[in-house]
Write a protein that holds these residues in place. Structure first.
Motif, PDB file in Angstrom:
ATOM      1  N   ASP A 171       0.827  -1.209   0.000  1.00  0.00           N
ATOM      2  CA  ASP A 171       0.000   0.000   0.000  1.00  0.00           C
ATOM      3  C   ASP A 171       0.862   1.261   0.000  1.00  0.00           C
ATOM      4  O   ASP A 171       0.572   2.233  -0.707  1.00  0.00           O
ATOM      5  N   GLU A 172       1.930   1.225   0.796  1.00  0.00           N
ATOM      6  CA  GLU A 172       2.808   2.400   0.883  1.00  0.00           C
ATOM      7  C   GLU A 172       3.568   2.626  -0.421  1.00  0.00           C
ATOM      8  O   GLU A 172       3.729   3.769  -0.870  1.00  0.00           O
ATOM      9  N   ALA A 173       4.022   1.536  -1.035  1.00  0.00           N
ATOM     10  CA  ALA A 173       4.721   1.660  -2.311  1.00  0.00           C
ATOM     11  C   ALA A 173       3.799   2.249  -3.372  1.00  0.00           C
ATOM     12  O   ALA A 173       4.194   3.127  -4.152  1.00  0.00           O
ATOM     13  N   ALA A 174       2.551   1.777  -3.404  1.00  0.00           N
ATOM     14  CA  ALA A 174       1.584   2.306  -4.366  1.00  0.00           C
ATOM     15  C   ALA A 174       1.321   3.789  -4.105  1.00  0.00           C
ATOM     16  O   ALA A 174       1.189   4.586  -5.048  1.00  0.00           O
ATOM     17  N   THR A 175       1.243   4.170  -2.844  1.00  0.00           N
ATOM     18  CA  THR A 175       1.024   5.574  -2.494  1.00  0.00           C
ATOM     19  C   THR A 175       2.166   6.447  -2.999  1.00  0.00           C
ATOM     20  O   THR A 175       1.941   7.503  -3.601  1.00  0.00           O
ATOM     21  N   LEU A 176       3.399   6.009  -2.749  1.00  0.00           N
ATOM     22  CA  LEU A 176       4.559   6.777  -3.197  1.00  0.00           C
ATOM     23  C   LEU A 176       4.575   6.940  -4.720  1.00  0.00           C
ATOM     24  O   LEU A 176       4.948   7.990  -5.241  1.00  0.00           O
ATOM     25  N   LEU A 177       4.166   5.894  -5.404  1.00  0.00           N
ATOM     26  CA  LEU A 177       4.205   5.903  -6.870  1.00  0.00           C
ATOM     27  C   LEU A 177       2.956   6.527  -7.498  1.00  0.00           C
ATOM     28  O   LEU A 177       2.896   6.700  -8.715  1.00  0.00           O
ATOM     29  N   ARG A 178       1.946   6.836  -6.644  1.00  0.00           N
ATOM     30  CA  ARG A 178       0.657   7.331  -7.120  1.00  0.00           C
ATOM     31  C   ARG A 178      -0.045   6.291  -7.994  1.00  0.00           C
ATOM     32  O   ARG A 178      -0.701   6.624  -8.978  1.00  0.00           O
ATOM     33  N   TRP A 179       0.132   5.040  -7.636  1.00  0.00           N
ATOM     34  CA  TRP A 179      -0.524   3.942  -8.346  1.00  0.00           C
ATOM     35  C   TRP A 179      -1.798   3.546  -7.602  1.00  0.00           C
ATOM     36  O   TRP A 179      -1.868   3.640  -6.374  1.00  0.00           O
ATOM     37  N   PRO A 180      -2.797   3.038  -8.297  1.00  0.00           N
ATOM     38  CA  PRO A 180      -3.984   2.516  -7.620  1.00  0.00           C
ATOM     39  C   PRO A 180      -3.667   1.176  -6.961  1.00  0.00           C
ATOM     40  O   PRO A 180      -2.670   0.526  -7.301  1.00  0.00           O
ATOM     41  N   PRO A 181      -4.508   0.733  -6.036  1.00  0.00           N
ATOM     42  CA  PRO A 181      -4.281  -0.574  -5.396  1.00  0.00           C
ATOM     43  C   PRO A 181      -4.388  -1.707  -6.412  1.00  0.00           C
ATOM     44  O   PRO A 181      -4.986  -1.553  -7.477  1.00  0.00           O
ATOM     45  N   GLY A 182      -3.782  -2.856  -6.052  1.00  0.00           N
ATOM     46  CA  GLY A 182      -3.960  -4.042  -6.864  1.00  0.00           C
ATOM     47  C   GLY A 182      -2.722  -4.553  -7.563  1.00  0.00           C
ATOM     48  O   GLY A 182      -2.739  -5.650  -8.122  1.00  0.00           O
ATOM     49  N   TYR A 183      -1.644  -3.795  -7.543  1.00  0.00           N
ATOM     50  CA  TYR A 183      -0.419  -4.252  -8.201  1.00  0.00           C
ATOM     51  C   TYR A 183       0.313  -5.256  -7.323  1.00  0.00           C
ATOM     52  O   TYR A 183       0.326  -5.143  -6.090  1.00  0.00           O
ATOM     53  N   HIS A 184       0.969  -6.233  -7.960  1.00  0.00           N
ATOM     54  CA  HIS A 184       1.735  -7.234  -7.229  1.00  0.00           C
ATOM     55  C   HIS A 184       2.998  -6.590  -6.671  1.00  0.00           C
ATOM     56  O   HIS A 184       3.557  -5.646  -7.247  1.00  0.00           O
ATOM     57  N   VAL A 203       9.533  -4.803  -1.001  1.00  0.00           N
ATOM     58  CA  VAL A 203       8.115  -4.512  -0.798  1.00  0.00           C
ATOM     59  C   VAL A 203       7.453  -5.760  -0.225  1.00  0.00           C
ATOM     60  O   VAL A 203       7.569  -6.854  -0.798  1.00  0.00           O
ATOM     61  N   THR A 204       6.767  -5.608   0.895  1.00  0.00           N
ATOM     62  CA  THR A 204       6.086  -6.726   1.541  1.00  0.00           C
ATOM     63  C   THR A 204       4.574  -6.539   1.426  1.00  0.00           C
ATOM     64  O   THR A 204       4.077  -5.418   1.405  1.00  0.00           O
ATOM     65  N   ASP A 205       3.861  -7.654   1.382  1.00  0.00           N
ATOM     66  CA  ASP A 205       2.405  -7.594   1.228  1.00  0.00           C
ATOM     67  C   ASP A 205       1.735  -8.671   2.060  1.00  0.00           C
ATOM     68  O   ASP A 205       0.884  -9.417   1.576  1.00  0.00           O
ATOM     69  N   GLY A 206       2.138  -8.776   3.321  1.00  0.00           N
ATOM     70  CA  GLY A 206       1.522  -9.721   4.235  1.00  0.00           C
ATOM     71  C   GLY A 206       1.558 -11.142   3.710  1.00  0.00           C
ATOM     72  O   GLY A 206       2.576 -11.617   3.194  1.00  0.00           O
ATOM     73  N   SER A 207       0.417 -11.833   3.798  1.00  0.00           N
ATOM     74  CA  SER A 207       0.349 -13.223   3.355  1.00  0.00           C
ATOM     75  C   SER A 207       0.436 -13.364   1.842  1.00  0.00           C
ATOM     76  O   SER A 207       0.603 -14.475   1.331  1.00  0.00           O
ATOM     77  N   ASN A 208       0.344 -12.237   1.122  1.00  0.00           N
ATOM     78  CA  ASN A 208       0.459 -12.292  -0.334  1.00  0.00           C
ATOM     79  C   ASN A 208       1.903 -12.385  -0.799  1.00  0.00           C
ATOM     80  O   ASN A 208       2.172 -12.566  -1.985  1.00  0.00           O
ATOM     81  N   GLY A 209       2.837 -12.227   0.125  1.00  0.00           N
ATOM     82  CA  GLY A 209       4.237 -12.418  -0.226  1.00  0.00           C
ATOM     83  C   GLY A 209       5.070 -11.161  -0.135  1.00  0.00           C
ATOM     84  O   GLY A 209       4.662 -10.154   0.454  1.00  0.00           O
ATOM     85  N   VAL A 236      15.994 -11.605  -8.345  1.00  0.00           N
ATOM     86  CA  VAL A 236      15.745 -11.495  -6.909  1.00  0.00           C
ATOM     87  C   VAL A 236      14.565 -12.387  -6.533  1.00  0.00           C
ATOM     88  O   VAL A 236      13.808 -12.834  -7.398  1.00  0.00           O
ATOM     89  N   ALA A 237      14.426 -12.635  -5.251  1.00  0.00           N
ATOM     90  CA  ALA A 237      13.368 -13.543  -4.795  1.00  0.00           C
ATOM     91  C   ALA A 237      12.020 -12.848  -4.743  1.00  0.00           C
ATOM     92  O   ALA A 237      11.926 -11.688  -4.384  1.00  0.00           O
ATOM     93  N   SER A 238      10.998 -13.578  -5.089  1.00  0.00           N
ATOM     94  CA  SER A 238       9.622 -13.123  -4.932  1.00  0.00           C
ATOM     95  C   SER A 238       8.888 -14.226  -4.179  1.00  0.00           C
ATOM     96  O   SER A 238       8.850 -15.363  -4.636  1.00  0.00           O
ATOM     97  N   LEU A 239       8.346 -13.907  -3.001  1.00  0.00           N
ATOM     98  CA  LEU A 239       7.726 -14.919  -2.153  1.00  0.00           C
ATOM     99  C   LEU A 239       6.244 -14.613  -1.965  1.00  0.00           C
ATOM    100  O   LEU A 239       5.867 -13.453  -1.868  1.00  0.00           O
ATOM    101  N   PRO A 240       5.344 -15.609  -1.860  1.00  0.00           N
ATOM    102  CA  PRO A 240       5.640 -17.029  -2.041  1.00  0.00           C
ATOM    103  C   PRO A 240       5.820 -17.372  -3.515  1.00  0.00           C
ATOM    104  O   PRO A 240       5.488 -16.589  -4.379  1.00  0.00           O
TER     105      PRO A 240
END
Length: 246
Positions: A171-184, A203-209, A236-240
């Motif tokens: 959410d914070e990354a999207a805010t900084l970038l002025r992007w709408p919610p929903g991006y991986h 960038v962390t997104d809770g249980s979404n990785g 680089v790693a992307s989890l999960p």
């Protein structure tokens, strides 16, 4: 709390919260010597925070302030949680306080700066100048970024290009970038790394990785405190899930 009210609650507990105490606690649990540099008020909250940190084996380098100790009240409801934050003594936490505290710590390997966008005296150019004077790996945690903290306003981006590692949630990354919610988070990490110029963005997104991206310019990596040789890291790693390119 403005127009909101909590009429009753089951229990209350105090925690040494925030990026710096939480990271310090994890490191201390693994036997890594850690110090929290903080501005505290001469009050009950300051005494409690000091005791909580020392109980975890964390050293405290403190500057006493005329203001109250910063406090976040986080009510947990049945359908979510809130957060009410008062910066208190943190309003006066500036580059000199940070650098003096770091200088008093022996053999500094890394410094994590938590929430500088919420510190009026340690943001923008002041933060950038401080980062330049720290001879160690420097991370910046952007938890709590508000819609007023867009990249381009000078609050965050005037310093982030000097950081080795920058962390934000999705959410914070999207805010900084002025992007709408929903991006991986993988997309967000890549875009935020390019936009800030930081050596590495997580960038962390809770249980979404979670996802991490490194600077596209190999010279940026080789010049950072991460000590990565140019062209040494392309994925680089992307989890999960399996590692992916970000």
């Amino acid at each position: 709390l403005g127009q909101e009210a909590i009429n009753a609650f089951g229990e209350a507990s105090s925690r040494a919260g925030g990026a710096a105490p939480q990271t310090a606690s994890c490191l201390a649990d693994h036997g890594v010597p850690t110090t929290v540099v903080a501005a505290l008020g001469d009050d009950q909250q300051g005494d409690e925070l000091r005791a909580l940190l020392k109980e975890r084996g964390i050293s405290v380098d403190e500057t006493l302030s005329d203001g109250r100790t910063g406090l976040a009240v986080v009510p947990v409801f049945s359908n979510g949680r809130g957060c009410y934050f008062a910066a208190g003594a943190n309003d006066a936490f500036d580059a000199k306080t940070l650098l003096d505290g770091v200088a008093r710590v022996e053999s500094v390997a890394a410094v994590l700066i938590g929430y500088p966008h919420l510190l009026p005296s340690l943001r923008g150019q002041a933060l950038g100048d401080a980062i330049e004077q720290i001879d160690a790996l420097v991370g910046v945690d952007l938890n709590g970024v508000q819609p007023t903290h867009y990249l381009g306003d000078g609050v965050a981006d005037a310093a982030l290009y000097k950081a080795d590692i920058v962390h934000a949630n999705a959410d914070e990354a999207a805010t900084l970038l002025r992007w709408p919610p929903g991006y991986h988070c993988t997309q967000l990490a890549r875009a935020l790394c390019d936009a800030t110029g930081a050596a590495c963005v997580i960038v962390t997104d809770g249980s979404n990785g979670a996802a991490a991206a490194v600077a596209s310019d190999p010279n940026r990596l080789s010049s950072s405190s991460l000590k990565w040789p140019a062209n040494s890291l392309t994925a680089v790693a992307s989890l999960p899930g399996p590692p992916g390119v970000a």
